[in-house]
Write an enzyme that holds these catalytic residues in place. Structure first.
Site, PDB file in Angstrom:
ATOM      1  N   GLU A  53       7.185   1.770  -0.368  1.00 48.80           N
ATOM      2  CA  GLU A  53       6.090   3.204  -0.013  1.00 48.80           C
ATOM      3  C   GLU A  53       4.721   2.567   0.377  1.00 48.80           C
ATOM      4  OE1 GLU A  53       3.864   5.754  -1.023  1.00 48.80           O
ATOM      5  OE2 GLU A  53       5.036   6.724   0.362  1.00 48.80           O
ATOM      6  N   HIS A 114       3.805   5.170  -6.349  1.00 50.20           N
ATOM      7  CA  HIS A 114       3.537   5.913  -4.999  1.00 50.20           C
ATOM      8  C   HIS A 114       2.465   4.919  -4.096  1.00 50.20           C
ATOM      9  CE1 HIS A 114       3.287  10.092  -3.334  1.00 50.20           C
ATOM     10  NE2 HIS A 114       3.528   9.276  -2.580  1.00 50.20           N
ATOM     11  N   HIS A 133       4.261   8.661 -10.767  1.00 44.28           N
ATOM     12  CA  HIS A 133       4.640   9.947 -11.059  1.00 44.28           C
ATOM     13  C   HIS A 133       5.786   9.986 -12.025  1.00 44.28           C
ATOM     14  CE1 HIS A 133       2.855  11.351  -7.617  1.00 44.28           C
ATOM     15  NE2 HIS A 133       3.364  10.475  -6.812  1.00 44.28           N
ATOM     16  N   ASN A 167      -1.367  11.300  -4.604  1.00 45.75           N
ATOM     17  CA  ASN A 167      -0.486  10.707  -3.406  1.00 45.75           C
ATOM     18  C   ASN A 167      -0.980   9.036  -3.321  1.00 45.75           C
ATOM     19  OD1 ASN A 167       0.123   9.538  -0.817  1.00 45.75           O
ATOM     20  ND2 ASN A 167       0.962  11.533  -0.513  1.00 45.75           N
ATOM     21  N   ASN A 223      -2.965  12.338   2.815  1.00 47.90           N
ATOM     22  CA  ASN A 223      -2.306  11.221   2.260  1.00 47.90           C
ATOM     23  C   ASN A 223      -2.728  10.042   2.181  1.00 47.90           C
ATOM     24  OD1 ASN A 223       0.890  12.318   2.383  1.00 47.90           O
ATOM     25  ND2 ASN A 223       0.911  10.269   2.867  1.00 47.90           N
ATOM     26  N   ASP A 289       1.071   8.447   8.048  1.00 47.61           N
ATOM     27  CA  ASP A 289       1.392   8.537   6.377  1.00 47.61           C
ATOM     28  C   ASP A 289       0.021   7.592   5.950  1.00 47.61           C
ATOM     29  OD1 ASP A 289       2.227   8.376   3.907  1.00 47.61           O
ATOM     30  OD2 ASP A 289       4.396   8.346   4.698  1.00 47.61           O
ATOM     31  N   ASN A 290       0.497   6.456   5.904  1.00 51.56           N
ATOM     32  CA  ASN A 290      -0.409   5.431   5.141  1.00 51.56           C
ATOM     33  C   ASN A 290      -1.331   4.577   6.147  1.00 51.56           C
ATOM     34  OD1 ASN A 290       0.120   5.910   2.367  1.00 51.56           O
ATOM     35  ND2 ASN A 290       1.914   4.657   2.774  1.00 51.56           N
TER      36      ASN A 290
END
Ligand code: NAG
Ligand code: NAG
Length: 375
Positions: A53, A114, A133, A167, A223, A289-290
């Protein structure tokens, strides 16, 4: 008459829901396809089969990967395997990924990492911040990295009511960070509803032992978060001063936030009280996203999902694509956006992060594999 009103209200409600549904398809870029862009010197990294991730790379070339994320509604190739943190030494000729041991006392069975971020203190202690999480709850774990033993010593679990759906993090001190909430709610059903209604209630939080506050809000789904280079020299320059108020602060020092469903990267200016104000928004044609920042050039690298619907509704015969963008001079009038890599999912599915170090590129994914490339 009453019936007519009821029918009209129903009609309006359906029209509204239909409009929201269409808008959601747009926000997911449900119909976008991509042209492939290949890189010549890449191979899949052994040992990463069920997601990588997030990736963060230390100045000495040690890269950390958070692997094995599980979220309600998100596909997983290893639903029963706990997540973990892998490390790879990019200075080696043929780097391999190895799993870091985690100190006893930390609940490994429910580890579900994450976003991650590293921080180096004045005394060269290396901290790894990990969004976790456990049982789909939301915590930020702080570990100390022990390089000789290839292990992580768990120091602290942070939970806070202002971190309901955290996140990603960017560490700015030994117990200080900015974090994004991708949703306002933590309940899965309310999250769906929030996304569907496009409420723009996601935010960015500043956390320190003394103060926790919302520092930016109004995001569709906040994010990835990152920071312009030289934070590490800027922060905690004085061992005795609180890292809260970094000093001295060299000018360009910005926070970047990806708003995934709005297809945007926000550039935020940081004030001495850690509050953020928006400087600019860069609109892109993909779900960002990242974010990572190349420490040598300041370029932003983004792992993106060209078609979000394929990410969320997994079909092995029509898998999600991968797309890596490099953004140069984001503050200029015309930033240069280059698609460095794009693949239809035949090699790499659902890229969520891209990070560079000394001519090497690592690309991670939400739930698939990870790619190592020499640029
Ligand atoms: C990376 O992408 C995932 C995918 O949604 C996101 O949840 C995570 O926070 C991101 N991490 C970073 C460092 O941007
Ligand atoms: C992806 O592209 C390859 C060629 O690069 C092709 O063989 C394959 O059928 C494509 N897959 C999908 C799902 O479109």
């Amino acid at each position: 008459m009453g019936r007519l009103v009821a029918v009209s209200v129903l009609g309006i409600a359906l029209a509204l829901l239909g409009e929201r549904l269409l808008a959601l398809r747009n926000r997911l870029k449900a119909s976008r396809e991509i042209e492939s862009v290949d890189l010549p010197n890449c191979h899949l990294i052994k040992g990463i089969e069920a997601g990588s991730e997030d990736i963060d790379i230390l100045p000495n070339g040690l890269a950390f990967f958070s692997v094995g994320l599980k979220c309600p509604g998100l596909h997983s190739f290893a639903p029963d395997k706990p997540g973990g943190i892998l490390m790879m030494d990019l200075k080696e000729e043929r780097p391999r990924a190895l799993e870091l041991r985690i100190s006893r006392g930390f609940d490994l069975a429910s580890f579900n990492p994450h976003g991650i971020s590293t921080f180096i203190d004045d005394d060269d202690t290396i901290y790894l911040f990990v969004v976790n999480h456990p049982e789909f709850k939301n915590t930020v774990e702080i570990f100390k990295f022990e390089e000789e033993e290839n292990s992580l010593l768990h120091l602290k679990t942070i939970r806070h009511e202002l971190l309901p759906s955290v996140n990603d993090v960017i560490a700015v001190g030994p117990a200080h960070f900015y974090a994004t909430n991708d949703h306002y709610f933590s309940d899965p059903f309310l999250k769906y509803l929030e996304t569907y209604l496009n409420l723009h209630w996601a935010n960015v939080i500043y956390y320190s032992p003394n103060e926790v506050k919302v520092v930016a809000d109004g995001f569709d789904s906040a994010n990835g978060i990152n920071i312009s280079p030289d934070k590490k020299s800027a922060l905690c320059a004085h061992p005795q001063t609180e890292c809260l108020l970094p000093y001295p602060l060299p000018p360009p020092w910005y926070i970047y936030v990806a708003d995934i469903l709005a297809h945007e990267i926000h550039v935020l200016d940081k004030h001495s009280n850690m509050n953020l104000t928006q400087l600019k928004v860069l609109q892109l044609d993909t779900l960002v996203d990242n974010l990572s920042v190349d420490p040598s050039s300041g370029d932003i690298w983004a792992g993106c999902h060209p078609n979000g619907q394929k990410v969320y509704v997994y079909d092995p015969n029509n898998p999600p694509s991968s797309e890596v963008l490099r953004i140069q001079n984001i503050l200029s009038e015309k930033p240069t956006v280059t698609t460095v890599y794009a693949n239809n999912g035949s090699v790499l599915q659902g890229s969520s992060v891209a990070s560079v170090y000394d001519g090497k590129l690592l690309i991670g994914t939400l739930y698939h594999r990870a790619l190592y490339c020499e640029l």
